[in-house]
Structures are given as C-alpha cells and as structure tokens.
Design a protein around this motif. Structure first.
Motif, PDB file in Angstrom:
ATOM      1  N   LEU A   1      39.626  83.900 -57.215  1.00  0.00           N
ATOM      2  CA  LEU A   1      40.904  84.418 -56.715  1.00  0.00           C
ATOM      3  C   LEU A   1      40.697  85.210 -55.431  1.00  0.00           C
ATOM      4  O   LEU A   1      41.463  85.041 -54.464  1.00  0.00           O
ATOM      5  N   ALA A   2      39.660  86.061 -55.408  1.00  0.00           N
ATOM      6  CA  ALA A   2      39.393  86.868 -54.202  1.00  0.00           C
ATOM      7  C   ALA A   2      39.090  85.970 -53.010  1.00  0.00           C
ATOM      8  O   ALA A   2      39.601  86.201 -51.902  1.00  0.00           O
ATOM      9  N   LYS A   3      38.288  84.936 -53.219  1.00  0.00           N
ATOM     10  CA  LYS A   3      37.943  84.021 -52.117  1.00  0.00           C
ATOM     11  C   LYS A   3      39.161  83.242 -51.648  1.00  0.00           C
ATOM     12  O   LYS A   3      39.362  83.038 -50.449  1.00  0.00           O
ATOM     13  N   ARG A   4      39.991  82.812 -52.605  1.00  0.00           N
ATOM     14  CA  ARG A   4      41.175  82.032 -52.232  1.00  0.00           C
ATOM     15  C   ARG A   4      42.154  82.881 -51.426  1.00  0.00           C
ATOM     16  O   ARG A   4      42.717  82.419 -50.425  1.00  0.00           O
ATOM     17  N   LEU A   5      42.379  84.132 -51.850  1.00  0.00           N
ATOM     18  CA  LEU A   5      43.272  85.025 -51.102  1.00  0.00           C
ATOM     19  C   LEU A   5      42.734  85.276 -49.699  1.00  0.00           C
ATOM     20  O   LEU A   5      43.491  85.272 -48.720  1.00  0.00           O
ATOM     21  N   PHE A   6      41.414  85.485 -49.612  1.00  0.00           N
ATOM     22  CA  PHE A   6      40.780  85.686 -48.303  1.00  0.00           C
ATOM     23  C   PHE A   6      40.991  84.449 -47.430  1.00  0.00           C
ATOM     24  O   PHE A   6      41.320  84.572 -46.236  1.00  0.00           O
ATOM     25  N   ASP A   7      40.806  83.257 -48.007  1.00  0.00           N
ATOM     26  CA  ASP A   7      40.977  82.009 -47.250  1.00  0.00           C
ATOM     27  C   ASP A   7      42.398  81.869 -46.716  1.00  0.00           C
ATOM     28  O   ASP A   7      42.601  81.484 -45.555  1.00  0.00           O
ATOM     29  N   ILE A   8      43.391  82.173 -47.560  1.00  0.00           N
ATOM     30  CA  ILE A   8      44.793  82.006 -47.145  1.00  0.00           C
ATOM     31  C   ILE A   8      45.124  82.960 -46.007  1.00  0.00           C
ATOM     32  O   ILE A   8      45.692  82.560 -44.983  1.00  0.00           O
ATOM     33  N   VAL A   9      44.747  84.234 -46.171  1.00  0.00           N
ATOM     34  CA  VAL A   9      45.055  85.232 -45.139  1.00  0.00           C
ATOM     35  C   VAL A   9      44.331  84.895 -43.831  1.00  0.00           C
ATOM     36  O   VAL A   9      44.936  84.914 -42.748  1.00  0.00           O
TER      37      VAL A   9
ATOM     38  N   PHE B   1      44.291  73.987 -41.742  1.00  0.00           N
ATOM     39  CA  PHE B   1      45.377  73.466 -42.585  1.00  0.00           C
ATOM     40  C   PHE B   1      44.813  72.905 -43.894  1.00  0.00           C
ATOM     41  O   PHE B   1      45.466  72.969 -44.937  1.00  0.00           O
ATOM     42  N   ASN B   2      43.595  72.338 -43.846  1.00  0.00           N
ATOM     43  CA  ASN B   2      42.917  71.931 -45.075  1.00  0.00           C
ATOM     44  C   ASN B   2      42.655  73.130 -45.978  1.00  0.00           C
ATOM     45  O   ASN B   2      42.738  73.038 -47.210  1.00  0.00           O
ATOM     46  N   VAL B   3      42.325  74.273 -45.340  1.00  0.00           N
ATOM     47  CA  VAL B   3      42.075  75.497 -46.111  1.00  0.00           C
ATOM     48  C   VAL B   3      43.358  75.948 -46.802  1.00  0.00           C
ATOM     49  O   VAL B   3      43.360  76.277 -47.996  1.00  0.00           O
ATOM     50  N   LEU B   4      44.480  75.942 -46.060  1.00  0.00           N
ATOM     51  CA  LEU B   4      45.758  76.329 -46.656  1.00  0.00           C
ATOM     52  C   LEU B   4      46.138  75.413 -47.813  1.00  0.00           C
ATOM     53  O   LEU B   4      46.694  75.862 -48.816  1.00  0.00           O
TER      54      LEU B   4
ATOM     55  N   GLY C   1      33.404  74.089 -46.640  1.00  0.00           N
ATOM     56  CA  GLY C   1      33.900  75.050 -45.665  1.00  0.00           C
ATOM     57  C   GLY C   1      33.934  74.521 -44.241  1.00  0.00           C
ATOM     58  O   GLY C   1      33.329  73.499 -43.909  1.00  0.00           O
ATOM     59  N   ILE C   2      34.651  75.260 -43.399  1.00  0.00           N
ATOM     60  CA  ILE C   2      34.691  74.953 -41.963  1.00  0.00           C
ATOM     61  C   ILE C   2      33.362  75.348 -41.327  1.00  0.00           C
ATOM     62  O   ILE C   2      32.831  74.654 -40.460  1.00  0.00           O
TER      63      ILE C   2
ATOM     64  N   ALA D   1      44.203  82.648 -38.326  1.00  0.00           N
ATOM     65  CA  ALA D   1      43.510  81.777 -37.366  1.00  0.00           C
ATOM     66  C   ALA D   1      44.463  80.750 -36.760  1.00  0.00           C
ATOM     67  O   ALA D   1      44.396  80.461 -35.555  1.00  0.00           O
ATOM     68  N   ILE D   2      45.363  80.203 -37.580  1.00  0.00           N
ATOM     69  CA  ILE D   2      46.325  79.214 -37.075  1.00  0.00           C
ATOM     70  C   ILE D   2      47.244  79.853 -36.043  1.00  0.00           C
ATOM     71  O   ILE D   2      47.510  79.277 -34.975  1.00  0.00           O
ATOM     72  N   ILE D   3      47.730  81.057 -36.346  1.00  0.00           N
ATOM     73  CA  ILE D   3      48.634  81.746 -35.405  1.00  0.00           C
ATOM     74  C   ILE D   3      47.913  82.066 -34.096  1.00  0.00           C
ATOM     75  O   ILE D   3      48.440  81.839 -33.001  1.00  0.00           O
ATOM     76  N   ILE D   4      46.700  82.579 -34.203  1.00  0.00           N
ATOM     77  CA  ILE D   4      45.948  82.991 -33.007  1.00  0.00           C
ATOM     78  C   ILE D   4      45.544  81.794 -32.157  1.00  0.00           C
ATOM     79  O   ILE D   4      45.594  81.844 -30.911  1.00  0.00           O
ATOM     80  N   THR D   5      45.133  80.693 -32.806  1.00  0.00           N
ATOM     81  CA  THR D   5      44.617  79.535 -32.052  1.00  0.00           C
ATOM     82  C   THR D   5      45.679  78.485 -31.752  1.00  0.00           C
ATOM     83  O   THR D   5      45.351  77.432 -31.191  1.00  0.00           O
TER      84      THR D   5
END
Length: 468
Positions: free
Chosen positions: A279-287, A376-379, A415-416, A292-296
């Motif tokens: 759960l902690a890793k998934r929340l970290f991935d989503i945030v 987007f694959n991560v999301l 992972g990326i 990253a999508i917004i910035i890039t």
C-alpha cells in the motif's frame, strides 16, 4: 568492555530520544504560539503542553524498548531503524491521544501536534543518522572493536573472512580460525588470519583470548558437532552465529517462519509481500507519477510533436511486456523506431547504429525521453516508478532457461528505473548482473531505497551510453 559500551549506547539513545522529544515540544510551541507566524496565544498554559510532552516522551521510550529500538545496531541498516522510529512515534501518538481523550484534555492544538510530530521524527532521525555515521568513522579508526573467531577454514570460512574485510565500518576484527585440517599455504597465510588450532581447542581459546562472537562456517557433514560448540560458547558468554552451508540458496536477509510449530527459513523474503508495504509503495507511485506527468507535460508535448514531424506512424508505441506475477501488459513509449511491415514480429535486440531507429528516435532513446509515457503505466497499476525493468515475453522465455533466478524479478511490479539501471546496467549489458541487482532490490526494498534510486537516476542524468 564491549558489553558495557553497548549498554552505554542503549542508555544514551534512550536519554537522547527523551531529550529530543522535549526539544521538539519547545520548537513546536515557539513556532505555533510565540513566533507570531501562526497564532499569537494559546488557549491552554504552556505547563499543560509541557506535561503532555513529558508523558509522550516516556511512552515513546517505553514502546521503543518493547520493539527493540534500543538494541545493538552495529549490524543493522539505517533504513530498518527509520521504519522502527516511525512505528514507535505513530504508536505513541495514538496512545497519547487516547490518554488525552480519557482525561478529557481535548483543547490541545492540532496544528501544534502536527508540528510536534514533524519535529520529533526529523530531529530523532537526524541525530541517529549523525551518530551512526560517527560510530562507523570511529570503528574504521579502530575504536570500539568486536573480536570474531571463525570455526572452519574451508571455502565458507574464507569467504566470510573476505566479506567482513570489506566492511571496516562495522568494527569487527577477526582473531583467527579453528580447523581440524586446514593449513595455509604461504600465499594464504599472507591473506588470512592464522589457524589457531583444532575445533576441539575452542574452550581453551575462549579462555585465553578476548572473543565476542564465534562464527560457525562448517560444512553440512559437521552438523553433529554444532551442539557442543554452541554449549561451549554459551558457557563462556560468547555469541554464536551460524553460516549455513546452503546459504547461496537463501535471500540476502532471510527470516524464520513458524510452520506447524517448527521454525523454518523462508527462502525468499520479499518485503512487498506485506500488505502495508504494498500500500505504501502504491500510494508513493500514484503521487509521484501524477506529479511527474504534470511537470513533464510540456516535454511530452514537444517529444510527441517531434515524433509526428520526423516519421510516419503512431506517436505512442505499445509493446507487450511481462510484469507482476508473470502477467502480460502493454507498455507505452514514444515511438523511436520505424514502423515494421504488417505481420513482422519485432524480436530483435536494439544495437548501436540500429538502422530501425529514426534520427529523432535516437535522441529520445539516448536521453530516456521515450520512457515518459510509462508514468501512465504506473497510474494504471501495471508498473511502479522503481523496480526491475520489464522484458518482452520472447526474451523472458529465453532468459528463464539461461539465467539463474531470472523469474524472481516478476514477484514485484516492474519499474521505470531500478537499482540495476542506477549502476549502468541498461541496454546491451549483462543480464546476469542485472538480475543480481534486481534481486538485491526485491529483498531489500524500502521507501527510502526507492527515493535513493530516484535521486541517483536524476543525479546521474538520463543520458545513457548503453541506450541504443
């Protein structure tokens, strides 16, 4: 002396933790009520806050003792210590709030509590990290050493000797070996500590030399001798550690399960098997992926335009990859190759000066800009920000027969970027070395390790000479 030093360090940690809690109280009180930046006055007198701070400090120390936060840390990673610190302080906060609710002390500022907790965690982690690094430096200089005797001068014992020499910051000094048959050659004598005698001389050696730990590195056929060796060590008050002769089959950090009332070694310990860690890793991935999508997004629009203007075909290239639990998924990339004729399957490995690449494609592959759509694959949950890189089914079928433990990588989301990639293992590099790094990551995962890998990826840059 060693035992006294350890007890002193444990007492120092307990006292310092309690003092740090009170410092956090003073900082939070000043920032909230005295600085003028947030509030100008408190609805409760400072004595009330000070009392609950003292209670919190006592609770945190008590819980820390219960979960072995103050046990010797010479062999332990700082990441493990951080997890325990977080566990202690969030548990202590729950206990504090419960006590305050019970006595109807409900007027404590929530902003103050948030600041208090933040300062607690930040200050305790900082001082513990500084102390750990200072102790490592002192041990490298030869202070506070512990002395180790290795029983068994065979391959296992010599390998442990060589490995321990690579970690001088742990502060261990090997006194020598005990072995019934081993005699060093001239070259080995220059490399290894001396053989002090046979195994049956252990009791005499423990009485005449200062030994803190005995490491058993005997072959499996010497199993019958373990009971007597352990009894002798315990009688002398010396710790005993056993290196199993089958340790190559074990994970980097093995742990014991209890199955049908019998202790058993779990051959593959994966932290992400625990629901809380997943759960902690998934929340970290989503945030992280959303940020990253917004910035890039401007960079992605530029790359998309570049792909569209420099070659015919779709902007996004979709390719089947093997992910978590060997499930297949479509991985997204900006297209960097010419479109293959219909019916032709791409099973080729990209090489230097590959004629299939477009000019713009060579640029975005070299700078890793083609990988940006994978956020987007991560999301979508197919990938993680950090993890082993996913491979095509064609190569998975090939590598699983040729590379030992290759399929272990599919126990976690791909992972990326990953531990292997931060060590330059990308593109046309050794698959065996990649798998070693992937397995290290899988068995040693933590949020801190993920952050470290992301920072190393950024610091090292995105240009990779092996990315063709």
């Amino acid at each position: 002396m060693i035992r006294k030093n350890q007890r002193f360090l444990s007492q120092l940690y307990i006292a310092t933790d309690f003092i740090i809690v009170q410092m956090a109280f003073l900082l939070a009180w000043w920032l909230k009520f005295e600085s003028g930046w947030i509030d100008f006055e408190s609805p409760l007198p400072v004595e009330i806050y000070a009392f609950w701070s003292l209670v919190y400090g006592a609770v945190a120390v008590f819980i820390g003792i219960l979960i072995s936060l103050y046990s010797p840390k010479r062999k332990k990673r700082f990441a493990d210590e951080v997890l325990k610190i977080i566990q202690v302080h969030f548990t202590s906060l729950v206990v504090l709030l419960s006590m305050m609710f019970f006595v109807k002390q409900i007027d404590i500022s929530r902003d103050y509590l948030a600041l208090f907790m933040a300062f607690n965690l930040m200050l305790i982690m900082l001082y513990r990290y500084f102390l750990k690094q200072s102790l490592k430096h002192l041990r490298k200089k030869g202070y506070n050493k512990q002395f180790v005797l290795i029983i068994g001068g065979g391959t296992l014992g010599r390998r442990f000797h060589d490995n321990l020499k690579q970690y001088p910051e742990l502060g261990y000094e090997i006194v020598g070996f005990l072995d019934d048959h081993q005699v060093w050659s001239e070259m080995e004598a220059a490399r290894y500590k001396p053989v002090l005698g046979a195994v049956n001389q252990l009791e005499d050696i423990l009485q005449t030399k200062l030994i803190d730990e005995v490491v058993l590195a005997l072959p499996l056929d010497a199993h019958a001798r373990y009971a007597r060796i352990i009894a002798i060590c315990e009688k002398a008050g010396v710790r005993t550690l056993i290196i199993p002769d089958y340790f190559d089959f074990l994970p980097a950090r093995p742990y014991f399960d209890n199955f049908a009332g019998m202790p058993m070694i779990n051959v593959r310990d994966i932290p992400l098997d625990l629901a809380g860690n997943r759960l902690a890793k998934r929340l970290f991935d989503i945030v992280f992926s959303l940020a990253a999508i917004i910035i890039t997004m401007p960079i992605m629009l530029f790359v998309a335009l570049g792909v569209a203007l420099t070659s015919r075909g779709p902007i996004i290239f979709k390719q089947e990859r093997v992910g978590l639990n060997r499930r297949h998924f479509q991985m997204y990339k900006f297209r960097s190759m010419k479109v293959l004729p219909e019916g032709v399957e791409d099973t080729g490995w990209t090489t230097e000066n590959d004629p299939r690449r477009t000019k713009f494609g060579a640029f975005i592959r070299k700078t890793s800009l083609d990988e940006l759509p994978q956020f987007f694959n991560v999301l979508a949950g197919d990938m993680s920000v950090v993890g082993p890189r996913p491979e095509r089914p064609y190569y998975v079928e090939q590598f699983k027969e040729e590379v030992p433990k290759y399929m272990v990588k599919h126990h976690v989301r791909p992972g990326i970027t990953g531990w292997a990639q931060t060590h330059g293992l990308r593109g046309d590099t050794s698959i065996e070395e990649r798998i070693k790094h992937d397995i290290f990551y899988i068995e040693n995962w933590s949020i801190l390790l993920d952050i470290k890998i992301i920072l190393k990826t950024v610091v090292n840059g995105f240009v990779n000479r092996n990315a063709y």
